[in-house]
Enzyme design. Sequence first.
Site, PDB file in Angstrom:
ATOM      1  N   ASP A  96     -11.787  -4.245   3.570  1.00  0.00           N
ATOM      2  CA  ASP A  96     -10.461  -4.013   3.017  1.00  0.00           C
ATOM      3  C   ASP A  96     -10.641  -3.121   1.785  1.00  0.00           C
ATOM      4  OD1 ASP A  96      -7.700  -4.396   2.360  1.00  0.00           O
ATOM      5  OD2 ASP A  96      -7.805  -6.354   3.344  1.00  0.00           O
ATOM      6  N   ASP A 156      -5.414  -0.697   1.772  1.00  0.00           N
ATOM      7  CA  ASP A 156      -4.368  -1.527   1.182  1.00  0.00           C
ATOM      8  C   ASP A 156      -3.362  -0.721   0.356  1.00  0.00           C
ATOM      9  OD1 ASP A 156      -3.713  -4.475   0.357  1.00  0.00           O
ATOM     10  OD2 ASP A 156      -3.801  -3.420  -1.553  1.00  0.00           O
ATOM     11  N   ASP A 207       0.156 -11.375   5.133  1.00  0.00           N
ATOM     12  CA  ASP A 207       1.315 -11.270   4.235  1.00  0.00           C
ATOM     13  C   ASP A 207       2.623 -11.688   4.908  1.00  0.00           C
ATOM     14  OD1 ASP A 207      -0.181 -10.131   2.156  1.00  0.00           O
ATOM     15  OD2 ASP A 207       0.086  -8.111   2.940  1.00  0.00           O
TER      16      ASP A 207
END
Length: 506
Positions: free
Chosen positions: A98, A199, A329
């Site tokens: 990530d 991200d 999320d």
Amino acid sequence: MKKKWWHDKVAYQIYPKSFLDSNGDGIGDLRGIISKLDYLKDLGIGILWISPVYVSPCADQGYDIADYYGIDPKFGTMEDMDRLLAEAKKRDIAVLMDLVVNHCSDEHEWFQKALKDPEGEYGQYFYFAKKKDGKLPCNWRSYFGGSVWENVEGTDWYYLHMFHKKQPDLNWENPKLREEIYKMMNWWLDKGIAGFRVDAIMNIKKPLPFQDYPADREDGLCNVGGILGSQEGLRDFLNEMHEKTTKPHHAFSVGEVFGLDDSDISRFIGDDAYFTSIFDFRQNVAGQTMLGWYDWKAPTPDEYKECCFTSQKVSEGVGFFSNIIENHDEPRGVSHYLPEYAQNEKGKKLLGMMYFMLKGLPFIYQGQELGMENCAFPSIEAIDDVSSRDEYQRCLKVGLNEEEALKVVSHYSRDNVRTPFQWNDEKNGGFTTGTPWLMVNPQYKEINAASQIGREGSIYEFYKSMTTYHDSSVWQDVYRHKADVGMLYIKLTVIDDVLVVSFKEL
Ligand code: GLC
Ligand code: CA
């Protein structure tokens, strides 16, 4: 479109903190992941995205990085990481890290140095400003509530944070900062990772100079997400990043991209675009408003279908979206999208079938393959997530009572997907022998991997058949054909309990 190695793969997202705890401290870790690589291989996974495991104080669960070159001790060591990469390679599983570079942690060395001298070298890595005529530089509201400007204690300086105050935004306008980021990305790519999930990348370019926008709530602030979109100059950053990192490494990258104009898609995905793929959030954001979770609605099945069709059409001949039902999320897709009457095994499989049949790269989020559902949180104290706590206060502010507020937050909370993975029906769902960092969904007795593996008709077995199908020559022919000719009409019929899938060109 040229055929690429990842076109026939199925990807899987691991949220390390909640996947499997190997040492009983209640926190999932790298060794836990290593011990389950065979599980992932059996499921038919070819690409693994691992949510952040870097050194982090975890104000936002690892999305606040204090050292990009180090593994946080709660997750393991760099040796564990190297072993994970080697073991994944043996199983032909590509690993994505990530990449969180819109911001870092306030505990990162750069920020600590910047605090000492906001006008010095490291101050230029961030955005520092002072009030003018008693006013902050702009009226933007952070994603997690409150102003994006935070005072540096004991001074008249403020710094910018689009997310939590422990996540100061990095200043991409500074070429030195950009070089630091590229160096770090190349370091990881040289190590042997296949690429990155990128991200919050639309946030790296701020509309400058800072200025106020019309307020969208009574607090006089405006939602920061609403003012971004494809900023002038964003493309230069993305292009440079690609040219200097992912392109020379032939790496894979999938961007977390919100608010993109459909007409810009070809710059973001496709041959020689900034990213290999981007997530398609069309159905995730359907029904959302600027007012907050209390005002959101899930899309109806018809709206959901419409989202799928639009996405398929706009990506036609351009490139592949990465398709999701949920991620770390979002609420659990089966609890969010399925009407209550369809929240059962058949409904869950239908939802899975829908997305496997879309053109694109399917990403399974951990537990989705078991049909894991939202968690019935008994109180707001049982929820850890920063955004949930902010939205809870928001609900109370607009007049909901505590029970109603908890109901809203329990539906949308990011912790719904962050509860520990349900491996079996033993204590803590087999996730840990200690005390789990977040409550285990009480459904673990009924919904767990052990009871589904090998059981005919289970959701896990269904997902497995879908990944097998995805990797089969039949599907690949259709798939390639689909890429060439455009939309296909997919018809699902059940004949004598057998699901028949037929295709027709539109
Ligand atoms: C992304 C992540 C989310 C995180 C935010 C800030 O949206 O997916 O979990 O809170 O960025 O890094
Ligand atoms: Ca652990």
